[in-house]
Scaffold this active site. Structure first.
Site, mmCIF file in Angstrom:
data_model
loop_
_atom_site.group_PDB
_atom_site.id
_atom_site.type_symbol
_atom_site.label_atom_id
_atom_site.label_comp_id
_atom_site.label_asym_id
_atom_site.label_seq_id
_atom_site.Cartn_x
_atom_site.Cartn_y
_atom_site.Cartn_z
ATOM 1 N N ARG A 113 0.887 -1.158 0.000
ATOM 2 C CA ARG A 113 0.000 0.000 0.000
ATOM 3 C C ARG A 113 0.921 1.203 0.000
ATOM 4 N NH1 ARG A 113 -5.711 -0.787 1.715
ATOM 5 N NH2 ARG A 113 -6.172 1.318 2.374
ATOM 6 N N HIS A 158 -6.446 0.853 -7.572
ATOM 7 C CA HIS A 158 -6.796 0.037 -6.402
ATOM 8 C C HIS A 158 -7.399 -1.288 -6.885
ATOM 9 C CE1 HIS A 158 -7.417 -0.864 -2.355
ATOM 10 N NE2 HIS A 158 -8.358 -0.019 -2.006
ATOM 11 N N GLN A 217 -9.391 -3.675 -4.571
ATOM 12 C CA GLN A 217 -10.747 -3.218 -4.280
ATOM 13 C C GLN A 217 -11.687 -3.615 -5.426
ATOM 14 O OE1 GLN A 217 -11.995 -1.422 -1.432
ATOM 15 N NE2 GLN A 217 -13.877 -2.088 -2.428
ATOM 16 N N ASP A 241 -17.083 7.261 -4.187
ATOM 17 C CA ASP A 241 -15.889 7.278 -3.333
ATOM 18 C C ASP A 241 -15.651 8.735 -2.937
ATOM 19 O OD1 ASP A 241 -13.519 6.651 -2.011
ATOM 20 O OD2 ASP A 241 -12.316 6.516 -3.847
ATOM 21 N N CYS A 260 -16.114 2.011 -1.411
ATOM 22 C CA CYS A 260 -14.914 1.294 -0.956
ATOM 23 C C CYS A 260 -14.593 1.554 0.513
ATOM 24 C CB CYS A 260 -13.730 1.682 -1.835
ATOM 25 S SG CYS A 260 -13.417 3.450 -1.831
ATOM 26 N N ARG A 276 -13.480 -8.068 0.483
ATOM 27 C CA ARG A 276 -12.050 -7.785 0.362
ATOM 28 C C ARG A 276 -11.257 -8.987 0.878
ATOM 29 N NH1 ARG A 276 -9.889 -2.755 0.164
ATOM 30 N NH2 ARG A 276 -8.019 -3.976 -0.187
#
Ligand code: NVA
Length: 313
Positions: free
Chosen positions: A38, A65, A68, A158, A198, A226
């Protein structure tokens, strides 16, 4: 999956001038079988992947991402039983989450629409790349949220200011105000539409509280996925590694590939690098089945093949 995990915080390794990226990547990848990063800057993941001997998974960057997106598409598939015929509408900033979702949709033949203000949309080169995906279907960019959600079976929002854009928060709040996922917008989507986010969400900004916490919202299931999606991804990468490089790039599902891998890896025949799994898993087949046993209805494995490849390009 039964393997141990090292957590390295941002005070370890490269980035601080203590160690070059090349040496860091070569050393770390000789300790572990998979690396998940990350990072704020996407180039950090690319640099690490360039020198790593093991797969590097993008766990979130300012650019994309993909992990995700896997969970998002899994959630949609789970709700509707198929991805075929689904339409995802992303409302808001063309950010990291939107980018990977668009790639995932294009790779898996899901219609994708995004609505955002001028200046906050994907660059034309990105659309060109998406259109070249062999399974890409309808791809739409618009400034009108109502147009984007028309017929949508999943509506997604988001945050308006992503990582590194904190200073733009106030300005973005003003610019994105017409792009809230609220009840009026949901009413314009397919009546069966689900709402996805998300997380973390800002209620009253990109999503209204009634939608976020309402009956169409699957955000908690999505967050749970996830876990399953990333377990499947890890398992897929590990089994691919076990099956040997000849399998790389193949579109065969790991699960369906058992007869192939079994011949090469009979029980007890795990290569040394998978010794950590030895006490729990004695064969490739078992490794793949661990995911299936727990979520047999989800077909976590076969799901990834087209979605994961090339996500980091
Ligand atoms: N777009 C968000 C995603 C968080 C998971 C951000 O970059 O902050």
């Amino acid at each position: 999956l039964g393997g141990p995990c090292l957590f390295l915080a941002d005070d370890v390794g490269w980035g601080g001038g203590r160690e070059s990226i090349e040496v860091f990547a070569r050393v770390l990848s000789s300790y572990v079988d998979v690396i998940v990063v990350r990072a704020k800057a996407h180039t950090s993941v690319q640099d690490l992947a360039r020198y790593s001997k093991v797969p590097v998974i993008n766990g979130l960057t300012d650019h994309s991402h993909p992990c995700q997106a896997l969970a998002d598409l899994l959630t949609i598939e789970e709700r509707f039983g198929t991805l075929e015929g689904q339409t995802v509408a992303f409302i808001g900033d063309a950010n990291n989450v939107a980018r990977s979702l668009a790639v995932g949709c294009a790779k898996l033949g899901v219609d994708f629409a995004i609505a955002g203000p001028k200046g906050y949309q994907f660059e034309p080169e990105f659309w060109e790349r998406l259109r070249k995906e062999p399974d890409a279907r309808q791809l739409l960019a618009t400034e009108d949220p109502a147009e984007a959600v028309r017929g949508a079976t999943a509506v997604y929002t988001d945050v308006w200011a992503s990582m590194g854009q904190e200073a733009e928060q106030a300005e973005r709040q003003r610019i994105f105000a017409p792009y809230q996922g609220d009840g009026r917008l949901m009413a314009k989507a397919n009546p069966e539409a689900i709402f996805l986010h998300c997380l973390p969400a800002h209620r009253g900004e990109e999503v209204s509280a009634d939608v976020m916490d309402g009956p169409q919202s699957l955000v908690i299931e999505q967050a749970e996925n996830r876990l399953h999606a990333q377990k499947g991804l890890l398992s897929w990468l590990l089994v691919r590694a076990l099956a040997g490089s000849s399998d790389r790039g193949s579109s065969h599902g790991t699960h369906r590939n058992h007869s192939h891998t079994k011949k090469e890896n009979s029980p007890g025949d795990l290569p040394g690098c998978f010794g950590f799994l030895g006490s729990r898993l004695r064969s490739v087949e078992q490794l793949a089945d661990t995911v299936h046993e727990e979520r047999s209805d989800r077909e976590v494995q076969g799901f990834f093949h087209r979605a994961v490849t090339e996500q980091n390009r």
